[in-house]
Design a protein around this motif. Structure first.
Motif, PDB file in Angstrom:
ATOM      1  N   LEU A 116     -14.107 -19.082  58.455  1.00 36.74           N
ATOM      2  CA  LEU A 116     -12.715 -18.741  58.203  1.00 36.74           C
ATOM      3  C   LEU A 116     -12.501 -17.304  58.658  1.00 36.74           C
ATOM      4  O   LEU A 116     -13.284 -16.411  58.312  1.00 36.74           O
ATOM      5  CB  LEU A 116     -12.371 -18.887  56.727  1.00 36.74           C
ATOM      6  N   VAL A 117     -11.470 -17.066  59.430  1.00 40.31           N
ATOM      7  CA  VAL A 117     -11.143 -15.721  59.896  1.00 40.31           C
ATOM      8  C   VAL A 117      -9.818 -15.294  59.289  1.00 40.31           C
ATOM      9  O   VAL A 117      -8.818 -16.018  59.372  1.00 40.31           O
ATOM     10  CB  VAL A 117     -11.064 -15.659  61.437  1.00 40.31           C
ATOM     11  N   GLU A 118      -9.826 -14.123  58.671  1.00 39.34           N
ATOM     12  CA  GLU A 118      -8.616 -13.543  58.079  1.00 39.34           C
ATOM     13  C   GLU A 118      -8.392 -12.176  58.711  1.00 39.34           C
ATOM     14  O   GLU A 118      -9.314 -11.374  58.813  1.00 39.34           O
ATOM     15  CB  GLU A 118      -8.786 -13.379  56.565  1.00 39.34           C
ATOM     16  N   PRO A 143     -22.082 -24.472  52.937  1.00 33.98           N
ATOM     17  CA  PRO A 143     -22.032 -23.028  53.211  1.00 33.98           C
ATOM     18  C   PRO A 143     -20.933 -22.649  54.198  1.00 33.98           C
ATOM     19  O   PRO A 143     -20.585 -23.407  55.102  1.00 33.98           O
ATOM     20  CB  PRO A 143     -23.413 -22.738  53.805  1.00 33.98           C
ATOM     21  N   GLY A 144     -20.374 -21.465  53.988  1.00 29.49           N
ATOM     22  CA  GLY A 144     -19.344 -20.964  54.880  1.00 29.49           C
ATOM     23  C   GLY A 144     -19.249 -19.455  54.783  1.00 29.49           C
ATOM     24  O   GLY A 144     -19.817 -18.834  53.875  1.00 29.49           O
ATOM     25  N   MET A 145     -18.531 -18.849  55.715  1.00 31.06           N
ATOM     26  CA  MET A 145     -18.404 -17.396  55.756  1.00 31.06           C
ATOM     27  C   MET A 145     -16.966 -17.012  56.093  1.00 31.06           C
ATOM     28  O   MET A 145     -16.317 -17.647  56.930  1.00 31.06           O
ATOM     29  CB  MET A 145     -19.347 -16.823  56.811  1.00 31.06           C
ATOM     30  N   TYR A 163     -19.859 -11.157  46.031  1.00 32.37           N
ATOM     31  CA  TYR A 163     -18.986 -11.885  46.957  1.00 32.37           C
ATOM     32  C   TYR A 163     -19.162 -11.434  48.401  1.00 32.37           C
ATOM     33  O   TYR A 163     -18.716 -12.119  49.314  1.00 32.37           O
ATOM     34  CB  TYR A 163     -17.523 -11.730  46.515  1.00 32.37           C
ATOM     35  N   LYS A 164     -19.818 -10.286  48.585  1.00 32.01           N
ATOM     36  CA  LYS A 164     -20.012  -9.764  49.935  1.00 32.01           C
ATOM     37  C   LYS A 164     -20.931 -10.642  50.771  1.00 32.01           C
ATOM     38  O   LYS A 164     -20.897 -10.594  51.999  1.00 32.01           O
ATOM     39  CB  LYS A 164     -20.558  -8.339  49.882  1.00 32.01           C
ATOM     40  N   ARG A 165     -21.760 -11.452  50.109  1.00 27.54           N
ATOM     41  CA  ARG A 165     -22.647 -12.366  50.850  1.00 27.54           C
ATOM     42  C   ARG A 165     -21.875 -13.455  51.572  1.00 27.54           C
ATOM     43  O   ARG A 165     -22.400 -14.100  52.484  1.00 27.54           O
ATOM     44  CB  ARG A 165     -23.650 -13.010  49.887  1.00 27.54           C
ATOM     45  N   TYR A 166     -20.634 -13.632  51.182  1.00 33.24           N
ATOM     46  CA  TYR A 166     -19.819 -14.702  51.763  1.00 33.24           C
ATOM     47  C   TYR A 166     -18.662 -14.152  52.594  1.00 33.24           C
ATOM     48  O   TYR A 166     -17.771 -14.887  52.978  1.00 33.24           O
ATOM     49  CB  TYR A 166     -19.288 -15.601  50.643  1.00 33.24           C
ATOM     50  N   CYS A 167     -18.720 -12.850  52.871  1.00 28.66           N
ATOM     51  CA  CYS A 167     -17.655 -12.215  53.629  1.00 28.66           C
ATOM     52  C   CYS A 167     -18.194 -11.063  54.464  1.00 28.66           C
ATOM     53  O   CYS A 167     -18.958 -10.230  53.969  1.00 28.66           O
ATOM     54  CB  CYS A 167     -16.572 -11.698  52.677  1.00 28.66           C
ATOM     55  N   LYS A 168     -17.780 -11.019  55.709  1.00 26.11           N
ATOM     56  CA  LYS A 168     -18.127  -9.910  56.590  1.00 26.11           C
ATOM     57  C   LYS A 168     -16.839  -9.257  57.067  1.00 26.11           C
ATOM     58  O   LYS A 168     -15.981  -9.915  57.637  1.00 26.11           O
ATOM     59  CB  LYS A 168     -18.938 -10.393  57.794  1.00 26.11           C
ATOM     60  N   ILE A 169     -16.710  -7.949  56.801  1.00 22.23           N
ATOM     61  CA  ILE A 169     -15.542  -7.215  57.256  1.00 22.23           C
ATOM     62  C   ILE A 169     -15.823  -6.626  58.632  1.00 22.23           C
ATOM     63  O   ILE A 169     -16.829  -5.944  58.836  1.00 22.23           O
ATOM     64  CB  ILE A 169     -15.157  -6.111  56.252  1.00 22.23           C
ATOM     65  N   GLU A 183     -17.520 -17.554  67.471  1.00 23.97           N
ATOM     66  CA  GLU A 183     -17.780 -18.809  66.761  1.00 23.97           C
ATOM     67  C   GLU A 183     -16.532 -19.689  66.683  1.00 23.97           C
ATOM     68  O   GLU A 183     -15.411 -19.188  66.646  1.00 23.97           O
ATOM     69  CB  GLU A 183     -18.289 -18.518  65.351  1.00 23.97           C
ATOM     70  N   PRO A 184     -16.733 -21.013  66.644  1.00 27.55           N
ATOM     71  CA  PRO A 184     -15.591 -21.910  66.413  1.00 27.55           C
ATOM     72  C   PRO A 184     -14.975 -21.625  65.040  1.00 27.55           C
ATOM     73  O   PRO A 184     -15.697 -21.429  64.059  1.00 27.55           O
ATOM     74  CB  PRO A 184     -16.210 -23.309  66.463  1.00 27.55           C
ATOM     75  N   VAL A 185     -13.657 -21.611  64.973  1.00 30.44           N
ATOM     76  CA  VAL A 185     -12.950 -21.241  63.744  1.00 30.44           C
ATOM     77  C   VAL A 185     -12.288 -22.468  63.125  1.00 30.44           C
ATOM     78  O   VAL A 185     -11.487 -23.138  63.772  1.00 30.44           O
ATOM     79  CB  VAL A 185     -11.894 -20.154  64.036  1.00 30.44           C
ATOM     80  N   ASP A 186     -12.630 -22.736  61.870  1.00 33.15           N
ATOM     81  CA  ASP A 186     -12.020 -23.863  61.149  1.00 33.15           C
ATOM     82  C   ASP A 186     -10.661 -23.500  60.577  1.00 33.15           C
ATOM     83  O   ASP A 186      -9.711 -24.285  60.644  1.00 33.15           O
ATOM     84  CB  ASP A 186     -12.948 -24.334  60.024  1.00 33.15           C
ATOM     85  N   VAL A 187     -10.582 -22.298  59.971  1.00 29.43           N
ATOM     86  CA  VAL A 187      -9.334 -21.841  59.360  1.00 29.43           C
ATOM     87  C   VAL A 187      -9.075 -20.403  59.806  1.00 29.43           C
ATOM     88  O   VAL A 187      -9.971 -19.553  59.737  1.00 29.43           O
ATOM     89  CB  VAL A 187      -9.391 -21.893  57.822  1.00 29.43           C
ATOM     90  N   PHE A 188      -7.847 -20.145  60.249  1.00 30.34           N
ATOM     91  CA  PHE A 188      -7.446 -18.793  60.636  1.00 30.34           C
ATOM     92  C   PHE A 188      -6.224 -18.396  59.824  1.00 30.34           C
ATOM     93  O   PHE A 188      -5.256 -19.161  59.723  1.00 30.34           O
ATOM     94  CB  PHE A 188      -7.107 -18.721  62.126  1.00 30.34           C
ATOM     95  N   ILE A 189      -6.265 -17.185  59.236  1.00 29.53           N
ATOM     96  CA  ILE A 189      -5.146 -16.674  58.449  1.00 29.53           C
ATOM     97  C   ILE A 189      -4.727 -15.315  58.998  1.00 29.53           C
ATOM     98  O   ILE A 189      -5.506 -14.357  58.963  1.00 29.53           O
ATOM     99  CB  ILE A 189      -5.511 -16.532  56.955  1.00 29.53           C
TER     100      ILE A 189
END
Length: 269
Positions: A116-118, A143-145, A163-169, A183-189
Motif C-alpha cells: 500500500l502506498v500513501e 503480510p503487507g507493508m 507499528y514501524k515494522r509495517y511502515c516505511k517512510i 513494486e506492484p501496488v495493490d492500494v494507492f492513497i
C-alpha cells in the motif's frame, strides 16, 4: 412572503448552533490544520456501505473492522502517549479521532494488500491506522507493508515503534519517489499536496505500478476532479464519499476511489 420569517428563523438557529460548536471547539481543541473529528453515526453507516461497494465485501464485515479499530486500546494508548511527547503537542489534540480513516482501516483489513502506498504523512494518524491494519493482517498470515511519502523529515511522530515494522517512510518529493517505486501496488492513497496538477502528477507517476485489481483513492477529493478523471483514464469506476463531522465546525472532507465494480477485492487468499 410568509416563508421569509420562517427561513430567517431557521438560518438564525443554524448559525447560533454552529457558533456554539465553534466556541466549544475553540476552548477544547489545539488543532489549526488537518482537523481530526469523529463521524456522525449515520455517516459511519454510509462510510461502511461505501467501503463495501469499493471492495465487494458486505457491510457487516466492514462494520466489524470499524469496531476493531475503535476498540484497539493498545493503538489508542500509543497515539495518546506519542501525541503528549511530541514537540507539536501544542498544535494537536491528544485524543485520537479516526473519522473517515475507519474506512481506510477496514479496506486494508478486508482486501489484505501486500503493498500500500500513501502520499502525505504529516503527524501520521492515517499512516499508523494503515500500519495497524497491516499488523493485524500479518498476524493472521497475510503480510503487507505501507510505504508513505513526505517531504518533512520530522513527519510521522504518531508512528509508534511496534507499528514501524509495517511502515516505511520515504522522504522526498512524492512524485519523484513514486517514479522510483518498483513494486506492484495493490492500494494507492493520495493525501499530500491537493493542487490539481500535483495530484494528477502523482497518479501518472504511480500508474505503471498499478495492476488490474488495484484500488486507487484520493483523500480530500472534494477539492479537485482528478480522481474522477484518473478513474476514467484507467477504465475503472469512480465513487465518492463525503464525511460528516460530529460536534465539529469543519464541514468535512471526502474520499474518491477508482475500483473494479462487482468484484470482491482480496489481494491475498
Amino acid at each position: 412572503m410568509l416563508l421569509i420569517p420562517f427561513r430567517l428563523g431557521y438560518a438564525l438557529t443554524f448559525c447560533l448552533r454552529q457558533a456554539g460548536v465553534m466556541v466549544r471547539w475553540a476552548f477544547t481543541s489545539k488543532e489549526h490544520y488537518n482537523y481530526t473529528y469523529d463521524l456522525t453515526d449515520l455517516n459511519k453507516t454510509y462510510l461502511a456501505s461505501y467501503v463495501a461497494v469499493i471492495t465487494g465485501h458486505n457491510v457487516e464485515e466492514i462494520e466489524k473492522y470499524f469496531r476493531e479499530l475503535e476498540s484497539d486500546d493498545k493503538l489508542r494508548k500509543t497515539l495518546e502517549e506519542r501525541a503528549l511527547a511530541n514537540p507539536d503537542r501544542h498544535n494537536s489534540d491528544v485524543e485520537p479521532r479516526y473519522g473517515r480513516r475507519l474506512g481506510w482501516y477496514a479496506l486494508v483489513r478486508v482486501t489484505r494488500p501486500r503493498v500500500l502506498v500513501e502520499t502525505g504523512v504529516d503527524r501520521g494518524l492515517g499512516t499508523v491506522v494503515l500500519a495497524a491494519a497491516m499488523m493485524r493482517n500479518t498476524e493472521e498470515g497475510f503480510p503487507g507493508m505501507v510505504y508513505a511519502t513526505d517531504i518533512v523529515p520530522t513527519c510521522g511522530h504518531l508512528l509508534g515503534e511496534s507499528y514501524k515494522r509495517y511502515c516505511k517512510i520515504i522522504l522526498g518529493d512524492s512524485v519523484e519517489s513514486l517514479r522510483k517505486f518498483s513494486e506492484p501496488v495493490d492500494v494507492f492513497i493520495h493525501d499530500s499536496d491537493h493542487r490539481p496538477e500535483y495530484e494528477w502528477a502523482e497518479f501518472l507517476a504511480i500508474e505503471p505500478r498499478l495492476h488490474a485489481g488495484s484500488i486507487v483513492m484520493s483523500d480530500n477529493s472534494q477539492q479537485t476532479s482528478k480522481m474522477f478523471e484518473f478513474a476514467q483514464k484507467i477504465g475503472k469506476s469512480f465513487l465518492y464519499f463525503q464525511d460528516a463531522p460530529k460536534a465539529h465546525w469543519w464541514p468535512g472532507d471526502g474520499i474518491g476511489a477508482a475500483f473494479v465494480p462487482g468484484k470482491k477485492a482480496v489481494f491475498q487468499q
